[in-house]
Design a protein around this motif. Structure first.
Motif, PDB file in Angstrom:
ATOM      1  N   GLN A  10       0.911  -1.106  -0.154  1.00  9.35           N
ATOM      2  CA  GLN A  10      -0.202   0.162  -0.102  1.00  9.35           C
ATOM      3  C   GLN A  10       0.777   1.412  -0.094  1.00  9.35           C
ATOM      4  O   GLN A  10       0.311   2.170  -0.506  1.00  9.35           O
ATOM      5  CB  GLN A  10      -0.977  -0.091   1.249  1.00  9.35           C
ATOM      6  N   ALA A  11       1.906   1.110   0.781  1.00  6.75           N
ATOM      7  CA  ALA A  11       2.937   2.339   0.678  1.00  6.75           C
ATOM      8  C   ALA A  11       3.428   2.531  -0.392  1.00  6.75           C
ATOM      9  O   ALA A  11       3.534   3.723  -1.186  1.00  6.75           O
ATOM     10  CB  ALA A  11       3.861   2.162   1.710  1.00  6.75           C
ATOM     11  N   LEU A  12       3.939   1.661  -1.390  1.00 10.13           N
ATOM     12  CA  LEU A  12       4.358   1.527  -2.533  1.00 10.13           C
ATOM     13  C   LEU A  12       3.391   2.189  -3.695  1.00 10.13           C
ATOM     14  O   LEU A  12       3.734   3.073  -4.283  1.00 10.13           O
ATOM     15  CB  LEU A  12       4.934   0.343  -2.868  1.00 10.13           C
ATOM     16  N   LEU A  13       2.095   1.726  -3.584  1.00  9.69           N
ATOM     17  CA  LEU A  13       1.173   2.223  -4.320  1.00  9.69           C
ATOM     18  C   LEU A  13       0.861   3.653  -4.160  1.00  9.69           C
ATOM     19  O   LEU A  13       0.848   4.433  -5.083  1.00  9.69           O
ATOM     20  CB  LEU A  13      -0.153   1.420  -4.256  1.00  9.69           C
ATOM     21  N   THR A  14       0.825   4.151  -2.871  1.00 10.77           N
ATOM     22  CA  THR A  14       0.730   5.496  -2.560  1.00 10.77           C
ATOM     23  C   THR A  14       1.826   6.311  -3.135  1.00 10.77           C
ATOM     24  O   THR A  14       1.580   7.326  -3.725  1.00 10.77           O
ATOM     25  CB  THR A  14       0.456   5.744  -1.138  1.00 10.77           C
ATOM     26  N   ALA A  15       3.103   5.840  -2.956  1.00 11.39           N
ATOM     27  CA  ALA A  15       4.178   6.729  -3.838  1.00 11.39           C
ATOM     28  C   ALA A  15       4.029   6.437  -5.028  1.00 11.39           C
ATOM     29  O   ALA A  15       4.252   7.734  -5.581  1.00 11.39           O
ATOM     30  CB  ALA A  15       5.379   5.902  -3.136  1.00 11.39           C
TER      31      ALA A  15
ATOM     32  N   ASP B 197       1.450  11.905 -10.183  1.00 11.67           N
ATOM     33  CA  ASP B 197       0.979  13.244 -10.195  1.00 11.67           C
ATOM     34  C   ASP B 197       1.909  14.174 -10.357  1.00 11.67           C
ATOM     35  O   ASP B 197       1.736  15.096 -11.220  1.00 11.67           O
ATOM     36  CB  ASP B 197       0.260  13.412  -8.677  1.00 11.67           C
ATOM     37  N   VAL B 198       3.058  13.951  -9.858  1.00 11.70           N
ATOM     38  CA  VAL B 198       4.171  14.924 -10.094  1.00 11.70           C
ATOM     39  C   VAL B 198       4.909  14.979 -11.497  1.00 11.70           C
ATOM     40  O   VAL B 198       4.821  16.150 -12.153  1.00 11.70           O
ATOM     41  CB  VAL B 198       5.440  14.416  -9.232  1.00 11.70           C
ATOM     42  N   LEU B 199       4.826  13.956 -11.920  1.00 11.30           N
ATOM     43  CA  LEU B 199       5.149  13.780 -13.389  1.00 11.30           C
ATOM     44  C   LEU B 199       3.980  14.233 -14.491  1.00 11.30           C
ATOM     45  O   LEU B 199       4.469  14.911 -15.424  1.00 11.30           O
ATOM     46  CB  LEU B 199       5.455  12.182 -13.899  1.00 11.30           C
TER      47      LEU B 199
END
Length: 139
Positions: free
Chosen positions: A50-55, A61-63
């Protein structure tokens, strides 16, 4: 049969804990301990994923924002080469792979699980599924 699509992660853990406690009434202590370890490893793995998916979502979003800025920058007359070069540097930084934390387990690289030779995932025995370097009292 009820579905659990709308439940939150804490609700799911509570439901699974209740099912686990119900099942434990007919098991030996060794079976209970093994099942608890499997459950803990599974939850640690899910939290790690889940942490990897959030990252990954944040990175996307940034890209996406940077792509919009690049399109705006190259569409202007005259072309501002300095702005394009700054955007290029920001894009390279955003595309750089994330670094593994300093306290991550060296065997599972912070995932909390490893793939065994037959391709199935299993909890990392070195960190007991936590993804963190084991402390001296765990070794």
């Amino acid at each position: 049969m009820p579905t659990h699509h709308d439940e939150t992660l804490p609700q799911r853990y509570e439901r699974e804990q209740q099912a686990y406690l119900k099942l434990c009434g007919s098991m030996t202590a060794e079976q209970v301990a093994d099942l608890q370890l499997q459950l803990n490893n599974s939850m640690a793995r899910e939290q790690g994923l889940q942490a990897l998916l959030t990252a990954a979502d944040e990175r996307e979003d940034v890209l996406e924002g940077l792509i919009g800025e690049v399109l705006d920058a190259v569409g202007r007359e005259p072309l501002d080469l300095d702005a394009v070069l700054r955007l290029r540097a920001r894009m390279r930084a955003a595309l750089k792979p994330a670094e593994v934390g300093a306290d991550s387990c060296e065997f599972c690289k912070g995932w909390g699980f490893r793939s065994n030779p037959d391709g199935a995932d299993e909890g990392c025995g070195a960190c007991n599924g936590t993804g963190k370097e084991p402390s001296d009292d765990q070794q």
